[in-house]
Design a protein around this motif. Structure first.
Motif, PDB file in Angstrom:
ATOM      1  N   CYS A   1     -21.201  -1.481  -9.819  1.00 47.41           N
ATOM      2  CA  CYS A   1     -20.071  -1.101 -10.817  1.00 47.41           C
ATOM      3  C   CYS A   1     -20.814  -1.955 -12.003  1.00 47.41           C
ATOM      4  CB  CYS A   1     -18.660  -1.861 -10.224  1.00 47.41           C
ATOM      5  SG  CYS A   1     -18.205  -0.365  -9.761  1.00 47.41           S
TER       6      CYS A   1
ATOM      7  N   THR B   1     -15.130  -4.885  -8.086  1.00 46.37           N
ATOM      8  CA  THR B   1     -16.568  -6.137  -7.993  1.00 46.37           C
ATOM      9  C   THR B   1     -18.065  -5.635  -7.076  1.00 46.37           C
ATOM     10  OG1 THR B   1     -15.038  -6.254  -5.971  1.00 46.37           O
ATOM     11  CG2 THR B   1     -14.539  -8.013  -8.063  1.00 46.37           C
ATOM     12  N   ASP B   2     -17.601  -4.753  -6.925  1.00 51.43           N
ATOM     13  CA  ASP B   2     -19.182  -4.187  -6.286  1.00 51.43           C
ATOM     14  C   ASP B   2     -20.038  -3.951  -7.465  1.00 51.43           C
ATOM     15  OD1 ASP B   2     -21.100  -2.559  -5.678  1.00 51.43           O
ATOM     16  OD2 ASP B   2     -20.282  -1.260  -4.172  1.00 51.43           O
TER      17      ASP B   2
ATOM     18  N   GLN C   1     -11.760  -5.094 -15.563  1.00 51.30           N
ATOM     19  CA  GLN C   1     -13.509  -5.428 -14.708  1.00 51.30           C
ATOM     20  C   GLN C   1     -13.909  -3.728 -14.817  1.00 51.30           C
ATOM     21  OE1 GLN C   1     -14.081  -8.463 -11.070  1.00 51.30           O
ATOM     22  NE2 GLN C   1     -16.065  -7.814 -11.220  1.00 51.30           N
TER      23      GLN C   1
END
Length: 159
Positions: free
Chosen positions: A37, A33-34, A59
């Motif tokens: 990324c 979720t960074d 994701q």
């Protein structure tokens, strides 16, 4: 044929074709979720070592090739600490330098699956290359990934 049945036939065909699209199954990294990324994945090339990009089901991931033989990139994996595994520096034509740790596979003979994980970068990125792809393609694909990986923050380098 009237317009309505023709439109229905066209819509049905599109739905059937969409159902044939391949999706590479993979797992999400713990830091996927960074926001970096998303930048990394969106910056990767549409083609890698002659293999076309393929959809994934997780994701912060992308892939190139077919489900049974795909290169898979996962962003947000666990960063590596100090290691005695082989660490190599790969420099792109634009001067981008990325350190990679080879954690599996025989890099000299191109046999076996290989996992390349960035070293000293946050978020960490992992590239999985199956043996069948390594037999046909060199790992110079890492050069093409350099500009995308450079979006991560460099904190350390290979010695």
């Amino acid at each position: 044929m009237s317009r309505r049945p023709a439109a229905l036939l066209a819509a049905t065909t599109l739905v059937l074709l969409a159902g044939c699209a391949t999706t590479i199954p993979t797992t999400v990294g713990p830091a996927a979720t960074d926001p970096v990324c998303a930048d990394v994945v969106l910056s990767t090339p549409d083609e890698l070592s002659g293999l076309a990009r393929t959809d994934t089901n997780a994701q912060a991931t992308t892939a190139w090739g077919q489900p049974e033989a795909a290169i898979i990139l996962r962003c947000g994996v666990q960063p590596l600490g100090p290691t005695t595994d082989r660490c190599v520096t790969v420099e792109s034509a634009d001067g981008t330098s990325i350190d990679w740790v080879v954690t599996q596979g025989d890099t000299d003979s191109n046999e076996g699956d290989a996992t390349f994980t960035t070293y000293g970068r946050v978020p960490a990125v992992e590239v999985l290359v199956p043996a069948s792809v390594r037999k046909e393609h060199s790992t110079s694909m890492l050069i093409d990934l350099g500009p995308a990986i450079a979006k991560t923050q460099k904190q350390r380098s290979c010695l």
